[in-house]
Design an enzyme around this catalytic site. Structure first.
Site, PDB file in Angstrom:
ATOM      1  NE  ARG A  40      -3.435  -2.303   2.865  1.00 46.98           N
ATOM      2  CZ  ARG A  40      -3.101  -3.447   3.450  1.00 46.98           C
ATOM      3  NH1 ARG A  40      -1.883  -3.621   3.949  1.00 46.98           N
ATOM      4  NH2 ARG A  40      -3.982  -4.441   3.546  1.00 46.98           N
ATOM      5  CE  LYS A  91      -5.924  -1.050   5.279  1.00 48.10           C
ATOM      6  NZ  LYS A  91      -7.201  -1.320   4.610  1.00 48.10           N
ATOM      7  CG  HIS A 138      -5.079   0.706  -3.839  1.00 41.84           C
ATOM      8  ND1 HIS A 138      -4.349   0.676  -2.662  1.00 41.84           N
ATOM      9  CD2 HIS A 138      -6.067  -0.215  -3.685  1.00 41.84           C
ATOM     10  CE1 HIS A 138      -4.884  -0.205  -1.830  1.00 41.84           C
ATOM     11  NE2 HIS A 138      -5.925  -0.763  -2.428  1.00 41.84           N
ATOM     12  NE  ARG A 192      -3.135  -3.504  -1.441  1.00 37.87           N
ATOM     13  CZ  ARG A 192      -2.540  -4.313  -0.557  1.00 37.87           C
ATOM     14  NH1 ARG A 192      -1.234  -4.447  -0.551  1.00 37.87           N
ATOM     15  NH2 ARG A 192      -3.260  -4.995   0.315  1.00 37.87           N
ATOM     16  CG  HIS A 251      -6.062  -8.835   1.314  1.00 35.66           C
ATOM     17  ND1 HIS A 251      -6.342  -9.198   0.007  1.00 35.66           N
ATOM     18  CD2 HIS A 251      -5.878  -7.489   1.286  1.00 35.66           C
ATOM     19  CE1 HIS A 251      -6.333  -8.130  -0.767  1.00 35.66           C
ATOM     20  NE2 HIS A 251      -6.056  -7.070  -0.010  1.00 35.66           N
ATOM     21  CE1 TYR A 275      -6.546  -7.296  -7.076  1.00 33.09           C
ATOM     22  CE2 TYR A 275      -6.581  -8.376  -4.943  1.00 33.09           C
ATOM     23  CZ  TYR A 275      -6.445  -7.233  -5.706  1.00 33.09           C
ATOM     24  OH  TYR A 275      -6.223  -6.026  -5.090  1.00 33.09           O
TER      25      TYR A 275
END
Length: 200
Positions: A54, A78, A148, A151, A174, A183
């Site tokens: 990110r 995150k 992004h 990404r 994730h 995806y």
């Protein structure tokens, strides 16, 4: 008692592999003229596409987070979760070129940040977005390029090549595999287009 309709799933926009290659090649050509900002920008673009990080994670990188000997970069994602990602040959070369000229960006109050602005401060997310938009214009991409998108392109291309959804989930950081499954739908779209174009 009626079930409410489901909202449509928004599929992310990705570069196809030839467009991604054009962006990387153009960034390499621009850096060959020795411009410090072009060398820095190439390292940013290569690292974004090579790892799928990110933009916030990229901005948070310190020099110590990159280990070109072990060919990895350590990212704080995150939820303050750390993940270690492999980096390819092209990204390593671009980062090495940047580190060689980075001292010219350093000011008295510059820290150990990996990417610096010309004022010696940590490069901001907004600046990186602006640099990518500039790169897209110079390449003649014909579409808006943002961090992004690189990404998404990274994830889509790795999944197309490997078919390893769990591996892509780990690389992207994730928490839930359902986030990564978008995806697979992109990959199916690509296959469906190929089928429609090729089947007699």
């Amino acid at each position: 008692r009626l079930a409410s309709p489901k909202a449509g799933t928004h599929l992310p926009t990705v570069l196809d592999q030839s467009a991604a290659a054009r962006v990387m090649e153009d960034a390499a050509v621009a850096s060959d003229d020795g411009s410090p900002t072009a060398i820095r920008d190439r390292a940013i673009i290569e690292l974004l596409y090579a790892t799928g990080v990110r933009v916030s994670e990229l901005c948070g990188l310190d020099i110590d987070d990159v280990d070109t000997e072990r060919r990895v970069v350590r990212v704080l994602g995150k939820g303050r979760k750390t993940r270690v990602l492999p980096i390819g040959k092209m990204a390593r070369a671009a980062i090495s070129d940047w580190l060689a000229i980075r001292p010219s960006f350093v000011r008295a109050d510059s820290d150990n940040w990996l990417f610096l602005s010309q004022r010696g401060s940590r490069l901001s997310e907004r600046s990186i977005q602006s640099r990518l938009a500039h790169q897209a214009t110079r390449t003649g991409l014909g579409q808006h390029l943002h961090p992004h998108m690189l990404r998404h392109s990274f994830a889509s291309h790795v999944l197309q090549s490997s078919g390893d959804l769990r591996g892509v989930q780990e690389l992207l950081g994730h928490a839930n595999i359902s986030t990564t499954q978008v995806y697979t739908r992109l990959d199916y779209q690509h296959l469906a287009k190929t089928y429609d174009a090729a089947h007699p």
